[in-house]
Design an enzyme around this catalytic site. Structure first.
Site, PDB file in Angstrom:
ATOM      1  N   HIS A  10       0.873  -1.188   0.000  1.00  0.00           N
ATOM      2  CA  HIS A  10       0.000   0.000   0.000  1.00  0.00           C
ATOM      3  C   HIS A  10       0.901   1.226   0.000  1.00  0.00           C
ATOM      4  O   HIS A  10       1.447   1.601   1.039  1.00  0.00           O
ATOM      5  CB  HIS A  10      -0.912   0.009   1.233  1.00  0.00           C
ATOM      6  CG  HIS A  10      -1.897   1.133   1.241  1.00  0.00           C
ATOM      7  ND1 HIS A  10      -3.257   0.932   1.389  1.00  0.00           N
ATOM      8  CD2 HIS A  10      -1.752   2.472   1.116  1.00  0.00           C
ATOM      9  CE1 HIS A  10      -3.887   2.090   1.364  1.00  0.00           C
ATOM     10  NE2 HIS A  10      -2.979   3.050   1.190  1.00  0.00           N
ATOM     11  N   HIS A  12       1.667   5.317  -1.618  1.00  0.00           N
ATOM     12  CA  HIS A  12       1.326   6.526  -2.367  1.00  0.00           C
ATOM     13  C   HIS A  12       2.599   7.123  -2.950  1.00  0.00           C
ATOM     14  O   HIS A  12       3.503   7.506  -2.198  1.00  0.00           O
ATOM     15  CB  HIS A  12       0.638   7.550  -1.459  1.00  0.00           C
ATOM     16  CG  HIS A  12      -0.687   7.099  -0.932  1.00  0.00           C
ATOM     17  ND1 HIS A  12      -1.868   7.287  -1.626  1.00  0.00           N
ATOM     18  CD2 HIS A  12      -1.013   6.443   0.209  1.00  0.00           C
ATOM     19  CE1 HIS A  12      -2.875   6.771  -0.918  1.00  0.00           C
ATOM     20  NE2 HIS A  12      -2.385   6.252   0.192  1.00  0.00           N
ATOM     21  N   LYS A  92      -9.235  -0.250  -6.050  1.00  0.00           N
ATOM     22  CA  LYS A  92      -9.272   0.365  -4.715  1.00  0.00           C
ATOM     23  C   LYS A  92     -10.567   1.146  -4.519  1.00  0.00           C
ATOM     24  O   LYS A  92     -10.880   2.068  -5.273  1.00  0.00           O
ATOM     25  CB  LYS A  92      -8.075   1.294  -4.538  1.00  0.00           C
ATOM     26  CG  LYS A  92      -8.024   2.041  -3.214  1.00  0.00           C
ATOM     27  CD  LYS A  92      -7.828   1.113  -2.024  1.00  0.00           C
ATOM     28  CE  LYS A  92      -7.832   1.882  -0.707  1.00  0.00           C
ATOM     29  NZ  LYS A  92      -6.617   2.708  -0.517  1.00  0.00           N
ATOM     30  N   HIS A 129     -10.519   1.095   1.586  1.00  0.00           N
ATOM     31  CA  HIS A 129     -10.274   2.005   2.707  1.00  0.00           C
ATOM     32  C   HIS A 129     -11.521   1.926   3.581  1.00  0.00           C
ATOM     33  O   HIS A 129     -12.543   2.528   3.271  1.00  0.00           O
ATOM     34  CB  HIS A 129     -10.047   3.441   2.209  1.00  0.00           C
ATOM     35  CG  HIS A 129      -9.812   4.437   3.305  1.00  0.00           C
ATOM     36  ND1 HIS A 129      -8.631   5.126   3.446  1.00  0.00           N
ATOM     37  CD2 HIS A 129     -10.608   4.858   4.330  1.00  0.00           C
ATOM     38  CE1 HIS A 129      -8.695   5.916   4.497  1.00  0.00           C
ATOM     39  NE2 HIS A 129      -9.895   5.782   5.042  1.00  0.00           N
ATOM     40  N   HIS A 163      -4.827  -0.917   5.588  1.00  0.00           N
ATOM     41  CA  HIS A 163      -4.308  -0.209   6.767  1.00  0.00           C
ATOM     42  C   HIS A 163      -5.217  -0.348   8.002  1.00  0.00           C
ATOM     43  O   HIS A 163      -5.734   0.630   8.526  1.00  0.00           O
ATOM     44  CB  HIS A 163      -4.030   1.258   6.473  1.00  0.00           C
ATOM     45  CG  HIS A 163      -5.086   1.985   5.686  1.00  0.00           C
ATOM     46  ND1 HIS A 163      -6.433   1.949   5.991  1.00  0.00           N
ATOM     47  CD2 HIS A 163      -4.970   2.788   4.597  1.00  0.00           C
ATOM     48  CE1 HIS A 163      -7.091   2.692   5.131  1.00  0.00           C
ATOM     49  NE2 HIS A 163      -6.219   3.220   4.279  1.00  0.00           N
ATOM     50  N   ASP A 235       1.368   2.558   3.547  1.00  0.00           N
ATOM     51  CA  ASP A 235       0.525   3.741   3.376  1.00  0.00           C
ATOM     52  C   ASP A 235       1.384   5.000   3.488  1.00  0.00           C
ATOM     53  O   ASP A 235       0.917   6.044   3.938  1.00  0.00           O
ATOM     54  CB  ASP A 235      -0.618   3.773   4.399  1.00  0.00           C
ATOM     55  CG  ASP A 235      -1.710   4.770   4.035  1.00  0.00           C
ATOM     56  OD1 ASP A 235      -1.742   5.216   2.876  1.00  0.00           O
ATOM     57  OD2 ASP A 235      -2.518   5.115   4.922  1.00  0.00           O
TER      58      ASP A 235
END
Length: 334
Positions: A10, A12, A92, A129, A163, A235
């Protein structure tokens, strides 16, 4: 300590100048990562997946690193999903407005179910999420009923609870065969007290927010034991310093440059060094059926001084900025 093909399930990487600043920091030490699609605009077409992957590959240069691409959830036709499947690791789902750049997310789960049904038929994983819009400390716990509904309604669908932050989510892992989860570095280490118990620490503020000591203990126990359905997903979410140290602080903790070192320290201190390989790579390979590029990362117990910031254009403050951590990366063989 040697880690083979560490994976971040995960991540970004952002885009543009920020991608140029942070992309190499993950690609240097990780063998691959699941790339989040919540750009502006969101990555919700196959051509956008290809274009974004190309920008990532340009940003990371010669590093051996496989970006596992995702699509942003929307209503997809069977034809769109069939075309996308060979090029993505999953789709996602963000509840609308739940976190950064999620305004185009899902407003009602029942409206999403036709696409989810098609995903189940094609074997495309669903990454979620998992938060409601309730009281901030209860948002994940409230979302667990939605996970239960999805797991029972779509029993052949592989669902990743992204997460996770609560003891209740850890327990849910064992209730349904098709539920899996990622957990971040920060949620293994901190509680809400570290974020806001004294002076507010904006660089530890993320969504889902850190929870109670008993939640951290449950997450850490599952990770240290390398629970077979749990994977590392940092994350890691870079924001320019001026967007963190301000009114309306952006949510995200930047851990990419120090994740492996801190995990090595954490697992060793707890007498579980032998389980780190499963947590950092083997579980993810088995769950997702991926074979990442070969990469050996050697970590040693040698102090590492964490820089105050990374990047020159829009500096990003990492976790443990300006502090000394106990482990360093000695070599990377790819």
């Amino acid at each position: 300590m040697i880690l083979n093909s560490p994976l971040d399930m995960h991540l970004h990487l952002r885009d543009g100048e920020m991608l140029g600043q942070v992309g190499k920091l993950s690609a240097e030490s990780f063998s691959g990562a699941v790339i989040m699609p919540n750009l502006v605009p969101p990555v919700d077409r196959l051509d956008m997946v290809h274009d974004y992957r190309g920008r990532i590959e340009s940003a990371i240069g010669d590093h051996v690193f496989d970006p596992f691409m995702t699509l942003f959830f929307r209503e997809y036709s069977m034809e769109e999903l069939e075309a996308a499947k060979p090029h993505i690791i999953g789709i996602k789902l963000y509840p609308a407005g739940a976190t950064t750049n999620s305004e185009a997310g899902v407003k009602a789960i029942d409206a999403a179910e036709p696409t989810i049904r098609r995903m189940e038929e094609l074997g495309i994983p669903l990454l979620i999420h998992g938060e409601t819009h309730g009281f901030v400390m209860d948002r994940e716990k409230e979302f667990l009923e939605i996970y239960r509904h999805l797991a029972t309604t779509f029993p052949k669908l592989r669902i990743t609870m992204e997460h996770i932050t609560t003891a209740d989510a850890v327990k849910l892992l064992d209730e349904y065969e098709n539920l899996f989860a990622t957990v971040t570095l920060q949620h293994l280490l901190i509680t809400l007290d570290d974020v806001a118990g004294g002076m507010l620490n904006p660089h530890l503020f993320c969504k889902p927010i850190a929870k109670r000591p008993e939640d951290r203990a449950a997450l850490l126990d599952a990770a240290l034991k390398a629970h077979p359905k749990l994977m590392f997903g940092s994350d890691s979410a870079p924001h320019p310093r001026h967007k963190k140290e301000c009114c309306g602080c952006a949510a995200g903790v930047f851990t990419a440059p120090i994740a492996l070192q801190v995990l090595a320290d954490l697992f060793t201190k707890n007498g579980c060094a032998e389980n780190l390989q499963a947590f950092i790579s083997d579980n993810a390979q088995r769950i997702y059926g991926v074979t990442p590029p070969a990469k050996k990362v050697k970590l040693v117990q040698r102090p590492f001084d964490v820089p105050a910031t990374y990047g020159d254009v829009d500096p990003v403050v990492p976790m443990y900025a300006g502090e000394t951590i106990a482990w360093s990366i000695e070599s990377i063989d790819a």
